[in-house]
Design a protein around this motif. Structure first.
Motif, PDB file in Angstrom:
ATOM      1  N   GLU A  46     -13.388  -1.869  -5.805  1.00  0.00           N
ATOM      2  CA  GLU A  46     -14.208  -2.727  -6.666  1.00  0.00           C
ATOM      3  C   GLU A  46     -15.705  -2.236  -6.159  1.00  0.00           C
ATOM      4  OE1 GLU A  46     -15.972  -4.964  -9.976  1.00  0.00           O
ATOM      5  OE2 GLU A  46     -14.031  -4.015  -9.304  1.00  0.00           O
ATOM      6  N   PHE A  47     -16.468  -1.381  -7.078  1.00  0.00           N
ATOM      7  CA  PHE A  47     -17.755  -0.975  -6.887  1.00  0.00           C
ATOM      8  C   PHE A  47     -19.069  -1.750  -7.766  1.00  0.00           C
ATOM      9  CE2 PHE A  47     -14.851   2.673  -6.204  1.00  0.00           C
ATOM     10  CZ  PHE A  47     -15.312   3.067  -4.856  1.00  0.00           C
ATOM     11  N   ASP A  48     -20.127  -1.883  -7.076  1.00  0.00           N
ATOM     12  CA  ASP A  48     -21.125  -2.368  -7.742  1.00  0.00           C
ATOM     13  C   ASP A  48     -22.185  -1.226  -8.352  1.00  0.00           C
ATOM     14  OD1 ASP A  48     -22.447  -1.819  -5.532  1.00  0.00           O
ATOM     15  OD2 ASP A  48     -23.569  -3.409  -5.314  1.00  0.00           O
ATOM     16  N   GLY A  49     -22.140   0.054  -8.038  1.00  0.00           N
ATOM     17  CA  GLY A  49     -22.951   0.993  -8.525  1.00  0.00           C
ATOM     18  C   GLY A  49     -24.026   1.158  -7.553  1.00  0.00           C
ATOM     19  N   GLN A  50     -24.374   0.420  -6.665  1.00  0.00           N
ATOM     20  CA  GLN A  50     -25.392   0.216  -5.642  1.00  0.00           C
ATOM     21  C   GLN A  50     -24.856   0.473  -4.209  1.00  0.00           C
ATOM     22  OE1 GLN A  50     -28.421   0.507  -7.051  1.00  0.00           O
ATOM     23  NE2 GLN A  50     -27.519   0.580  -9.021  1.00  0.00           N
ATOM     24  N   GLY A  51     -23.803   0.993  -3.809  1.00  0.00           N
ATOM     25  CA  GLY A  51     -23.472   1.241  -2.370  1.00  0.00           C
ATOM     26  C   GLY A  51     -22.441   0.276  -1.845  1.00  0.00           C
ATOM     27  N   SER A  52     -21.941  -0.710  -2.681  1.00  0.00           N
ATOM     28  CA  SER A  52     -21.024  -1.716  -1.878  1.00  0.00           C
ATOM     29  C   SER A  52     -19.526  -1.369  -2.653  1.00  0.00           C
ATOM     30  CB  SER A  52     -21.432  -3.182  -2.676  1.00  0.00           C
ATOM     31  OG  SER A  52     -22.849  -3.393  -2.051  1.00  0.00           O
ATOM     32  N   LEU A  53     -18.675  -1.584  -1.990  1.00  0.00           N
ATOM     33  CA  LEU A  53     -17.309  -1.467  -2.080  1.00  0.00           C
ATOM     34  C   LEU A  53     -16.515  -2.566  -1.554  1.00  0.00           C
ATOM     35  CD1 LEU A  53     -14.657   0.209  -2.963  1.00  0.00           C
ATOM     36  CD2 LEU A  53     -14.781   1.444  -0.865  1.00  0.00           C
ATOM     37  N   ILE A  54     -15.705  -3.417  -2.312  1.00  0.00           N
ATOM     38  CA  ILE A  54     -14.684  -4.346  -1.966  1.00  0.00           C
ATOM     39  C   ILE A  54     -13.233  -3.529  -2.128  1.00  0.00           C
ATOM     40  CG2 ILE A  54     -13.689  -6.603  -2.465  1.00  0.00           C
ATOM     41  CD1 ILE A  54     -16.399  -7.114  -3.567  1.00  0.00           C
ATOM     42  N   THR A  55     -12.508  -3.775  -0.896  1.00  0.00           N
ATOM     43  CA  THR A  55     -10.994  -3.411  -1.156  1.00  0.00           C
ATOM     44  C   THR A  55     -10.320  -4.224  -0.324  1.00  0.00           C
ATOM     45  OG1 THR A  55      -9.442  -1.526  -0.815  1.00  0.00           O
ATOM     46  CG2 THR A  55     -11.161  -1.866   1.042  1.00  0.00           C
ATOM     47  N   THR A  56      -9.116  -3.941   0.142  1.00  0.00           N
ATOM     48  CA  THR A  56      -8.166  -5.150   0.812  1.00  0.00           C
ATOM     49  C   THR A  56      -7.403  -4.223   1.796  1.00  0.00           C
ATOM     50  OG1 THR A  56      -6.300  -4.658  -0.787  1.00  0.00           O
ATOM     51  CG2 THR A  56      -7.958  -6.684  -0.969  1.00  0.00           C
ATOM     52  N   ALA A  57      -7.221  -4.647   3.084  1.00  0.00           N
ATOM     53  CA  ALA A  57      -6.325  -4.266   4.007  1.00  0.00           C
ATOM     54  C   ALA A  57      -4.929  -4.018   3.804  1.00  0.00           C
ATOM     55  CB  ALA A  57      -6.629  -4.786   5.226  1.00  0.00           C
ATOM     56  N   SER A  58      -4.690  -5.012   2.986  1.00  0.00           N
ATOM     57  CA  SER A  58      -3.134  -4.999   2.555  1.00  0.00           C
ATOM     58  C   SER A  58      -2.633  -3.708   1.587  1.00  0.00           C
ATOM     59  CB  SER A  58      -2.564  -6.310   1.951  1.00  0.00           C
ATOM     60  OG  SER A  58      -3.581  -6.279   0.648  1.00  0.00           O
ATOM     61  N   VAL A  59      -3.752  -3.100   1.072  1.00  0.00           N
ATOM     62  CA  VAL A  59      -3.353  -1.957   0.297  1.00  0.00           C
ATOM     63  C   VAL A  59      -3.621  -0.651   1.476  1.00  0.00           C
ATOM     64  CG1 VAL A  59      -4.261  -0.516  -1.736  1.00  0.00           C
ATOM     65  CG2 VAL A  59      -3.769  -2.925  -2.024  1.00  0.00           C
ATOM     66  N   ILE A  60      -5.028  -0.623   1.689  1.00  0.00           N
ATOM     67  CA  ILE A  60      -5.365   0.756   2.178  1.00  0.00           C
ATOM     68  C   ILE A  60      -4.710   1.044   3.733  1.00  0.00           C
ATOM     69  CG2 ILE A  60      -7.614   0.860   1.038  1.00  0.00           C
ATOM     70  CD1 ILE A  60      -8.921   0.021   3.488  1.00  0.00           C
ATOM     71  N   LEU A  61      -4.414  -0.395   4.328  1.00  0.00           N
ATOM     72  CA  LEU A  61      -3.613  -0.125   5.567  1.00  0.00           C
ATOM     73  C   LEU A  61      -2.140  -0.228   5.354  1.00  0.00           C
ATOM     74  CD1 LEU A  61      -5.920  -2.152   7.992  1.00  0.00           C
ATOM     75  CD2 LEU A  61      -6.253   0.203   7.174  1.00  0.00           C
ATOM     76  N   ASP A  62      -1.615  -0.186   4.251  1.00  0.00           N
ATOM     77  CA  ASP A  62      -0.101  -0.172   4.071  1.00  0.00           C
ATOM     78  C   ASP A  62       0.393   1.032   4.627  1.00  0.00           C
ATOM     79  OD1 ASP A  62       2.453  -0.513   2.882  1.00  0.00           O
ATOM     80  OD2 ASP A  62       1.827  -0.170   0.847  1.00  0.00           O
ATOM     81  N   PRO A  63       1.472   0.820   5.724  1.00  0.00           N
ATOM     82  CA  PRO A  63       2.160   1.647   6.333  1.00  0.00           C
ATOM     83  C   PRO A  63       2.881   2.620   5.310  1.00  0.00           C
ATOM     84  CG  PRO A  63       2.766  -0.452   7.336  1.00  0.00           C
ATOM     85  CD  PRO A  63       1.944  -0.613   6.135  1.00  0.00           C
ATOM     86  N   ALA A  64       3.379   2.164   3.993  1.00  0.00           N
ATOM     87  CA  ALA A  64       3.836   2.983   3.030  1.00  0.00           C
ATOM     88  C   ALA A  64       3.035   3.885   2.333  1.00  0.00           C
ATOM     89  CB  ALA A  64       4.776   2.087   2.116  1.00  0.00           C
ATOM     90  N   ARG A  65       1.613   3.651   2.573  1.00  0.00           N
ATOM     91  CA  ARG A  65       0.757   4.431   1.815  1.00  0.00           C
ATOM     92  C   ARG A  65      -0.005   5.183   2.962  1.00  0.00           C
ATOM     93  NH1 ARG A  65      -0.143  -0.797  -1.429  1.00  0.00           N
ATOM     94  NH2 ARG A  65      -0.633  -0.138  -3.627  1.00  0.00           N
ATOM     95  N   ASN A  66      -0.731   4.470   3.825  1.00  0.00           N
ATOM     96  CA  ASN A  66      -1.253   5.484   4.991  1.00  0.00           C
ATOM     97  C   ASN A  66      -0.843   4.920   6.572  1.00  0.00           C
ATOM     98  OD1 ASN A  66      -3.195   6.554   3.169  1.00  0.00           O
ATOM     99  ND2 ASN A  66      -3.976   4.422   2.484  1.00  0.00           N
ATOM    100  N   PRO A  67       0.300   5.531   6.823  1.00  0.00           N
ATOM    101  CA  PRO A  67       0.668   5.262   8.280  1.00  0.00           C
ATOM    102  C   PRO A  67      -0.198   5.308   9.169  1.00  0.00           C
ATOM    103  CG  PRO A  67       1.989   6.891   7.208  1.00  0.00           C
ATOM    104  CD  PRO A  67       1.229   6.475   6.121  1.00  0.00           C
ATOM    105  N   GLY A  68      -0.249   4.319  10.100  1.00  0.00           N
ATOM    106  CA  GLY A  68      -1.245   4.612  11.187  1.00  0.00           C
ATOM    107  C   GLY A  68      -2.702   4.316  10.950  1.00  0.00           C
ATOM    108  N   ALA A  69      -3.094   4.086   9.692  1.00  0.00           N
ATOM    109  CA  ALA A  69      -4.398   3.648   9.518  1.00  0.00           C
ATOM    110  C   ALA A  69      -4.917   2.361   9.828  1.00  0.00           C
ATOM    111  CB  ALA A  69      -4.535   3.849   7.991  1.00  0.00           C
ATOM    112  N   THR A  70      -6.192   2.369  10.485  1.00  0.00           N
ATOM    113  CA  THR A  70      -6.730   1.302  11.035  1.00  0.00           C
ATOM    114  C   THR A  70      -8.018   0.991  10.005  1.00  0.00           C
ATOM    115  OG1 THR A  70      -8.377   2.469  12.486  1.00  0.00           O
ATOM    116  CG2 THR A  70      -6.259   1.829  13.182  1.00  0.00           C
ATOM    117  N   ARG A  71      -8.538  -0.294  10.031  1.00  0.00           N
ATOM    118  CA  ARG A  71      -9.671  -0.474   9.359  1.00  0.00           C
ATOM    119  C   ARG A  71     -10.882   0.455   9.494  1.00  0.00           C
ATOM    120  NH1 ARG A  71     -14.383  -2.545   8.465  1.00  0.00           N
ATOM    121  NH2 ARG A  71     -15.208  -3.922   6.924  1.00  0.00           N
TER     122      ARG A  71
END
Length: 346
Positions: free
Chosen positions: A161-186
């Protein structure tokens, strides 16, 4: 990991515009998978044609679909859509969720439109097949003749989720999901996003809603609105998502202390017998912003539907706010934002 690459090269860090900025078109992907919406195929295809026609009242609509389906899609559109406002592209897809498999559009520092092509694996290899969906973003970029930034990690447009002015909201449950990005950290994922995006604030919330096939996409529970507001969901204390929603709202308030915070209801919609989750994710936050309009999901719940339309309408006072019946669409777990992707005006 392989390096981020773009064809052709892009200039500097990218800005993803806010969805309320001017748009050139709205992209959809036609629901071609016969295993989805069982028993409702005719209804859902008719629904997609009506939705495309409604969106086309406000801006051009572009639809990804296998060429073999174009004649039938055009027949449905001819009965619904304004002439010349809907264009079919010969881009075959596996599923209808264009927000997630389609290109995410951004601008480089010269003002040129760029397509972001994240790796796609159907929300952590949950729903096969996804081979065509994984190619859709690159094919959209090629069809438009714009640079495509090929990214070496898994993500989906609905997770961001972007505001167009440099802010991004996301979730760890998605971007750190081992089935998506194994070994990723915040820290490692924030660094990856900052490699190509011009970000001031990277807000990574722990998780989204429980009964969400995506694993917690941001667009199911939090949205920016102009000029500096944030919409979040609230739920009764007895609801299984009450605690996570309250925690997310507290974290958002801390991360964006000067933003106006507005809450939407979480609709109480029982799942049909045999559905894969205990409840349907009937999500008012999954609305679509168009030029001059906002299309808001409705679920045949008079009180909460009306509250959602009123609340979202107050956030977009310069636009027509229209409810769209999503009772068939939600049976596959997504909403209006999930099926669409805006292309900003260059």
């Amino acid at each position: 990991m392989p390096e981020i690459s773009a064809t052709p090269a892009v200039s500097g860090l990218l800005r993803v515009p806010a969805e309320w900025e001017p748009q050139e078109a709205l992209w959809l992907s036609w629901p071609a998978n016969p295993d989805t919406w069982p028993g409702r195929r005719e209804r859902i295809e008719a629904w997609f044609a009506r939705f495309a026609a409604l969106a086309a009242r406000f801006e051009p609509v572009r639809i990804n679909a296998d060429p073999s389906l174009h004649r039938e899609i055009q027949r449905r559109l001819d009965a619904n859509a304004p002439a010349g406002q809907v264009e079919l592209f010969p881009i075959p897809v596996n599923d209808a969720w264009c927000r997630d498999h389609g290109a995410v559009f951004a601008f480089d520092q010269t003002g040129r439109l760029v397509a972001l092509d994240f790796r796609y694996n159907a929300w952590g290899e949950k729903f096969s097949p996804w081979d065509l969906d994984a190619l859709a973003a690159g094919r959209m970029a090629k069809a438009l003749g714009i640079p495509c930034l090929h990214l070496d990690f898994v993500c989906e447009g609905g997770a961001l989720e972007f505001d167009g002015q440099g802010s991004l909201i996301t979730t760890a449950s998605v971007i750190l999901d081992p089935a998506r990005n194994p070994g990723a950290t915040r820290a490692s994922m924030e660094a990856r996003f900052r490699e190509f995006l011009d970000l001031e604030t990277f807000c990574c919330l722990p998780a989204g809603l429980h009964d969400d096939d995506t694993g917690g996409h941001a667009d199911t529970f939090v949205r920016f609105f102009p000029p500096a507001g944030i919409l979040t969901l609230h739920a009764p204390a007895s609801h299984r998502d009450a605690a996570v929603l309250a925690d997310n709202t507290a974290r958002l308030t801390a991360a964006f202390p000067h933003r106006k915070m507005v809450t939407l209801p979480l609709a109480a919609l029982p799942a049909p017998a045999g559905w894969r989750q205990p409840t349907l994710p009937a999500l008012y936050a999954n609305y679509v912003v168009l030029n001059g309009a906002v299309l808001v999901p409705a679920y045949g719940l008079p009180t909460s539907d009306a509250e959602a339309v009123e609340t979202i309408g107050a956030c977009f006072p310069d636009r027509e706010v229209l409810p769209v019946d999503c009772r068939d669409l939600i049976l596959e777990g997504g909403g209006l934002h999930c099926i669409s992707q805006q292309q900003p005006a260059a």
